[in-house]
Enzyme design. Structure first.
Site, PDB file in Angstrom:
ATOM      1  N   CYS A  58       4.540  37.637   3.991  1.00  0.00           N
ATOM      2  CA  CYS A  58       4.849  39.029   4.331  1.00  0.00           C
ATOM      3  C   CYS A  58       6.222  39.444   3.791  1.00  0.00           C
ATOM      4  O   CYS A  58       6.520  40.618   3.640  1.00  0.00           O
ATOM      5  CB  CYS A  58       4.753  39.262   5.832  1.00  0.00           C
ATOM      6  N   GLN A 124       3.949  27.355   4.168  1.00  0.00           N
ATOM      7  CA  GLN A 124       3.303  28.144   3.111  1.00  0.00           C
ATOM      8  C   GLN A 124       3.529  27.509   1.740  1.00  0.00           C
ATOM      9  O   GLN A 124       2.660  27.539   0.876  1.00  0.00           O
ATOM     10  CB  GLN A 124       3.843  29.582   3.142  1.00  0.00           C
ATOM     11  N   GLY A 193      -6.218  41.416  15.408  1.00  0.00           N
ATOM     12  CA  GLY A 193      -5.961  40.470  14.310  1.00  0.00           C
ATOM     13  C   GLY A 193      -5.386  39.173  14.836  1.00  0.00           C
ATOM     14  O   GLY A 193      -4.643  39.155  15.803  1.00  0.00           O
ATOM     15  N   GLY A 198       0.632  37.281  14.478  1.00  0.00           N
ATOM     16  CA  GLY A 198      -0.074  37.850  15.636  1.00  0.00           C
ATOM     17  C   GLY A 198      -0.255  36.831  16.748  1.00  0.00           C
ATOM     18  O   GLY A 198      -0.027  37.114  17.925  1.00  0.00           O
TER      19      GLY A 198
END
Length: 418
Positions: A58, A124, A193, A198
């Protein structure tokens, strides 16, 4: 630091954009989903690129890899995202060789994160490497580099307090709700979501609001059921989204969609509604603000929180940088050694050939010639000679490229080609 190349003409580049210069809308255009990253890597392979990582979060989208010119990588990114080269050039950065290596260390250790010390990025990075390795586009250089970054990240986590205290986007979103919603324990909260942010937000909400009225909706209900079961939440079908929004006071959106999933047409409530959009690209259309009772806060606004925790974290940056320097030096040494290993190997082979010819000649010429003893002595001398050359090449004050060329010339070495 010298040029690191796989071939004579390729260098190691990082090209990308981050929250520093690109807002959420622009980052959204360049964000890559799983399919796009896979296709991009396959295309790179067809173009002869043999080492490439693609990461898209993000906060940033970056490609790290070998190319003859950075435009090769820029074009790949633009071809597989919704961004143009012109837009990229306005907000982008391009790093080469040593700068690119340093940048990856800073990113992977949370020093370049939107919230300092956020270690979300390291998992990631591991995923990115796993993807490249699976597709056969992760060479030994990338493997060693990623492992070094992981090592630095672990050390920083263990040896400093740069990630101490609760500070993350999900924590910031809960803080925002606590500070801006009165009587939060009795309000209806809807989470749409089940992306990582989230899920973390959901966990923090339960912990800090003591609110039993949290409802969860996800496009695939199985995922929602899994999380709902874990936290004892109400789970509703995707088809109930509009009806649930009508009943809610706070809507947290954390979907992974490439286009907005929430727009004003879905909202029929007359009560005050706070929407937090924790997605990149934005998943809430700005047109919701045309409704008088709706207020909207995006991830980028939440990330601007600066509190005591962040100030405290900043104190540990020099210590973290020192750790990076140590691990990076080990990596550089490995790289240098790797660069001249083929020459040292070829030199050893050449000297052994000379030795065998000489021993063969002497054994025929000299009676009772002790071949075994001569062999041991010769091997020790070869070992000492090659060590001298290796030490010379490791010396940072010399130009190792010229030395390598000279050694090859003097001994007429033929290097093994893969």
């Amino acid at each position: 630091m010298k040029n690191y190349h796989i071939s004579k003409h390729s260098s190691f580049y990082t090209i990308g954009l981050s929250y520093k210069k690109a807002d959420a809308e622009v980052r959204g255009k360049f964000s890559l989903d799983e399919i796009a990253m896979t296709e991009l890597l396959k295309k790179a392979q067809q173009q002869g690129i043999d080492g490439l990582l693609a990461t898209s979060t993000c906060n940033r989208t970056e490609l790290h890899g070998f190319a003859q010119h950075p435009f090769q990588l820029i074009k790949l990114l633009c071809d597989y995202s919704n961004g143009s080269v012109e837009e990229f050039q306005e907000v982008a950065y391009v790093y080469k060789n040593n700068e690119a290596i340093t940048h990856l260390f800073r990113v992977g250790t949370g020093l370049d994160s939107q919230i300092l010390g956020d270690f979300e990025i390291i998992s990631q990075l591991k995923q990115s490497f796993g993807r490249s390795k699976k597709l056969g586009i992760a060479n030994p250089f990338l493997e060693r580099l990623v492992n070094s970054v992981i090592q630095a990240s672990k050390r920083i986590k263990n040896e400093t307090e740069i990630s101490s205290g609760a500070t993350s986007v999900s924590f910031a979103s809960v803080q925002y709700i606590l500070n801006n919603v009165s009587d939060v324990t009795n309000k209806n909260i809807l989470l749409f979501g089940t992306g990582k942010i989230g899920r973390n937000t959901c966990e923090n909400l339960i912990k800090h609001t003591k609110n039993p009225n949290i409802t969860l909706i996800n496009r695939t209900k199985e995922k929602a059921d899994k999380i709902g079961g874990k936290f004892n939440l109400t789970v509703r079908d995707y088809g109930d989204l509009q009806a649930e929004i009508r009943k809610t006071d706070v809507l947290v959106v954390a979907t992974g969609a490439q286009k907005p999933t929430i727009c004003k047409e879905l909202i029929y409530t007359k009560n005050p509604l706070l929407i937090l959009d924790l997605s990149v690209p934005k998943n809430v259309d700005d047109n919701v603000l045309e409704l008088e009772n709706v207020s909207l806060v995006h991830l980028d606004q939440l990330s601007q929180i600066t509190d005591e925790t962040l100030e405290k974290r900043k104190l540990f940056v020099p210590q973290a940088e020192q750790i990076i320097e140590e691990v990076k030096n080990d990596f550089t040494q490995w790289l240098e050694t790797r660069k001249f290993a083929p020459v040292i190997k070829a030199l050893k082979m050449k000297l052994k050939t000379m030795k065998e010819e000489e021993l063969d000649y002497q054994s025929k010429k000299v009676a009772n010639f002790d071949t075994e003893h001569a062999d041991i002595i010769s091997n020790r001398i070869i070992q000492k000679i090659t060590k001298q050359f290796a030490n010379h090449l490791k010396d940072e004050t010399i130009d190792s490229d010229s030395s390598l060329e000279l050694i090859q010339k003097v001994f007429q070495l033929e290097l093994e080609t893969k």
